[in-house]
Design an enzyme around this catalytic site. Structure first.
Site: not given
Length: 374
Positions: A149, A218, A314, A347
């Protein structure tokens, strides 16, 4: 048997020049190391972390520590990145809230926390700070820089900006530029924090943090780390604590309870201002833009061997983005290996698919080290 690792601190010997034109004085980098550096210093691997990560990549800080490092399945004695064989370094990025200098650090010029007076940083700035750490550790050339990432973004910056300082790079589940959709998710997350009544333009106290806004940010981001398939398999339309709908707006579904839990956990360990700065650094990440829009040209300085890995589900940084990186590397006639791993995890697969990713990474690093030794 668990092994114990100790956090360490390194202060940059000089002010750090940043892409925004400002400098930072007294920069501290929190880092951890595991393993033994070979006499010829050829076995050092730098692991770079994602947005909410830190320097604690493996092992535990104390025997009573309830949770190991964030990539403990992949890093440690006998594991894919074998610390019996390699000297592993992981440092907390500039701008974070986990030991390295960030917006909640004290500004030496004022004696007060920087908050939003902290300069806006880039991924390249994070790598500049890491380079000072590698110098301090006496390592002339890293065997590899490995990251998923945002960590993959750092790995590519290393290959482009310091080509003589690494033998290989492993960008996993990443992209060469943040997409408009990802920028949009980051914007909405930061706006959620701004609307928290405790936000106070970033000048909040430790007793009145914008916890609701940060938790909402979040939760939004966490959805992008999953996939529709993984959410369906894990939660479906299951209800959390009842057999029928409540017909109100409290949480009914298991997936709602899960996201609420993720938001609470994040607030316990992360800072809202750091969230602002790190997400903005990712927004600005665009390798091709620095080369007139030509990604191949951006990689023209690189000499490292690459292992590029993507995951089929992803949708945050999909396989098409990894293929763009691979094609740009091939145009520069670099040594490139590429694999798309079939996974339902989205992801987050780079953290969860250790059984598949591990052997691939083990073989790649083994071959690079053997190649150095003839």
């Amino acid at each position: 048997m668990e092994f114990i690792v100790k956090p360490q601190n390194f202060q940059l010997p000089e002010p750090l020049a940043l892409d925004c034109g400002r400098t930072l004085k007294g920069v501290n980098i929190r880092y951890e190391t595991v393993g033994t550096l070979a006499p010829d210093r050829s076995n050092a691997i730098l692991i770079t972390h994602a947005l909410s990560g830190d320097a604690h990549v493996c092992g535990r800080h104390t025997p009573e520590d309830p949770k190991p490092g964030w990539w403990d399945e992949m890093v440690g004695p006998g594991k894919a990145i074998d610390t019996n064989r390699y000297f592993v370094i992981c440092s907390n990025v500039l701008g974070s809230c986990a030991g390295s200098t960030g917006p909640r650090s004290v500004n030496p010029d004022t004696g007060n926390p920087y908050n939003l007076d902290f300069p806006v940083i880039t991924i390249r700035d994070m790598v500049r700070a890491q380079r000072y750490l590698i110098d301090y550790l006496g390592i002339e050339k890293l065997l590899s820089v490995v990251g998923g990432s945002m960590g993959g973004m750092q790995a590519m910056e290393w290959a482009i900006n310091y080509p003589d300082r690494l033998d290989s790079a492993v960008p996993i589940a990443t992209t060469s530029q943040l997409s408009p959709q990802s920028i949009a998710f980051d914007w909405v997350g930061r706006e959620a924090i701004k609307y928290d009544p405790n936000w106070n333009n970033g000048n909040y106290s430790a007793d009145h943090v914008p916890d609701r806004g940060l938790a909402a940010a979040r939760m939004l981001a966490h959805i992008t780390y999953l996939s529709d398939e993984s959410m369906s398999l894990k939660f479906g339309r299951d209800l959390q604590d009842a057999d029928s709908y409540s017909f109100d707006f409290h949480r009914d579904f298991a997936v709602e309870s899960y996201l609420e839990h993720q938001g609470r956990r994040f607030v316990e360990r992360f800072d809202a201002n750091s969230y602002f700065y790190i997400t903005r650094a990712m927004d600005y990440f665009d390798l091709a833009a620095r080369a007139g829009g030509d990604l191949a040209k951006a990689f023209s300085t690189a000499t490292a061997a690459f292992l590029v890995v993507s995951f089929s589900s992803d949708w945050l940084f999909p396989t098409v983005e990894s293929r763009k990186i691979v094609n740009a590397l091939l145009k520069n006639r670099l040594n490139v290996s590429f694999c798309e791993i079939k996974s339902a995890y989205g992801h987050d697969a780079f953290l969860l698919e250790a059984d598949v990713l591990g052997p691939m990474l083990r073989d790649f690093l083994h071959n690079r080290l053997e190649g150095l030794h003839g």
